[in-house]
Design a protein around this motif. Sequence first.
Motif, PDB file in Angstrom:
ATOM      1  N   THR A  61       0.824  -1.217   0.000  1.00  0.00           N
ATOM      2  CA  THR A  61       0.000   0.000   0.000  1.00  0.00           C
ATOM      3  C   THR A  61       0.856   1.265   0.000  1.00  0.00           C
ATOM      4  O   THR A  61       2.045   1.234   0.343  1.00  0.00           O
ATOM      5  N   LEU A  62       0.201   2.370  -0.324  1.00  0.00           N
ATOM      6  CA  LEU A  62       0.881   3.673  -0.299  1.00  0.00           C
ATOM      7  C   LEU A  62       1.364   4.004   1.112  1.00  0.00           C
ATOM      8  O   LEU A  62       2.472   4.528   1.292  1.00  0.00           O
ATOM      9  N   GLU A  63       0.567   3.693   2.124  1.00  0.00           N
ATOM     10  CA  GLU A  63       0.960   3.993   3.511  1.00  0.00           C
ATOM     11  C   GLU A  63       2.252   3.247   3.859  1.00  0.00           C
ATOM     12  O   GLU A  63       3.143   3.806   4.504  1.00  0.00           O
ATOM     13  N   MET A  83      -4.215   1.329  -6.051  1.00  0.00           N
ATOM     14  CA  MET A  83      -4.607   2.400  -5.119  1.00  0.00           C
ATOM     15  C   MET A  83      -5.869   3.096  -5.607  1.00  0.00           C
ATOM     16  O   MET A  83      -6.218   3.031  -6.776  1.00  0.00           O
ATOM     17  N   SER A  86      -7.451   8.958  -5.405  1.00  0.00           N
ATOM     18  CA  SER A  86      -7.061  10.058  -4.514  1.00  0.00           C
ATOM     19  C   SER A  86      -5.618   9.907  -4.016  1.00  0.00           C
ATOM     20  O   SER A  86      -5.035  10.871  -3.534  1.00  0.00           O
ATOM     21  N   ASP A  87      -5.052   8.725  -4.115  1.00  0.00           N
ATOM     22  CA  ASP A  87      -3.675   8.501  -3.659  1.00  0.00           C
ATOM     23  C   ASP A  87      -2.638   8.643  -4.780  1.00  0.00           C
ATOM     24  O   ASP A  87      -1.435   8.633  -4.520  1.00  0.00           O
ATOM     25  N   VAL A  90       0.188  11.512  -4.662  1.00  0.00           N
ATOM     26  CA  VAL A  90       1.232  11.295  -3.649  1.00  0.00           C
ATOM     27  C   VAL A  90       2.188  10.188  -4.103  1.00  0.00           C
ATOM     28  O   VAL A  90       3.408  10.284  -3.935  1.00  0.00           O
ATOM     29  N   ALA A  91       1.625   9.137  -4.696  1.00  0.00           N
ATOM     30  CA  ALA A  91       2.450   8.008  -5.144  1.00  0.00           C
ATOM     31  C   ALA A  91       3.406   8.433  -6.258  1.00  0.00           C
ATOM     32  O   ALA A  91       4.581   8.058  -6.259  1.00  0.00           O
TER      33      ALA A  91
END
Length: 366
Positions: A61-63, A83, A86-87, A90-91
């Motif tokens: 995951t992105l987190e 993802m 909305s992510d 950032v990715a």
Amino acid sequence: MANTYAYIHLKNLSHNLARINAIAQGRKILPAVKANAYGHGAVEIAKHLEKQGISSLAVATLEEAMELRESGLKSDIVILGLMCPSDAAVAVKNDFCLFCSDIGYIKMLENSAKKIGQPARINLEIDTGMGRTGCMPEEAFSIAEYIDKSPYLMMYGISTHFPVSELADDDFTASQIASFYKTVELIKKRGIDTGYLHLANSGAIINYPDSLADMIRPGISLYGYVPDTSLSNKVSLKPVMELLSKVIFIKRVKKGSTISYGRRWQAPCDTLIATVGAGYADGYCRLLSGKAKVRIKDRLYPVVGTICMDQFMIDLGPASDVKLYDDVVLFGPSGPDAQDLAELIGTIPYEITCAVSSRVKRVYIN
Ligand SMILES: *Cc1c(COP(=O)(O)O)cnc(C)c1O
């Protein structure tokens, strides 16, 4: 110090990586450190792997990717999972390498890349039989062509994944490997840069030398387990995690006394019962009630009665030299191990180590 903690034996991690390196013969290694490195602690495991020469890391995951980046790790970070839109920004902004399965998703990343003014790094996943994510082999060429032509997309690699690579000499995996190479051959022929070609998870690393390609993606084998016990003799691995707790109470009970919730165990004779300071909230699964054994020094003792949230009981027998605050090994390299526990409850060692909860402090041992 807390009653329950997990020793992470970094020497064993190095040992396992060396075994995998011997098979890889110089190929690039993309270790799976998703799910907090299968419960072992992603940041510490990743730092140790980087010291051993690893320069790319896979998360789900992105987190998870952000956690590694914010901890100062320098490796390429590959996000295996898809993802939400909305992510995407950032990715892309963080230069992560992103598994992609269809053109709509890739265009969404391309849009983010345009806005940011920095290309998105794409890993095209082909579904040759896993049935999870990935484009169909027939679609791969046109998607690869699209990536190739866009100034905002960079091909990091092309991959596939195996559902049964733990079975040796299996036709299904062989057909997946053939389908993958046939598909990428077509892409290469048209002069499209494929980046790294990668297929192999732990099962394939052990069973299918022709799947090693440019890069391999070991997960469970790094942590010291094989994906199926039939492979135990093919590679010598050492479990990395050791889950320990302590005897926090000892009492003598009379024959016929019952122990714990549900009164599911009754003492067959007068005996000594020890209470151990760990439970299912630490990741010691309640399904192990009445099945698992723990080790104190060199002896095994049966878990009796239902495992509670924070405690469980063991039968020491009528006479015992076990003392208050003795260490209790729930699982680890000197046994029982996570594979033994997994077999008792019909699961796999992956789930046993992943289940060790955030309440349990990881102690890294060199
Ligand atoms: C988790 C994962 C791996 C690692 O699998 P192991 O069986 O633990 O070796 C490899 N590839 C992908 C895509 C994964 O999701």
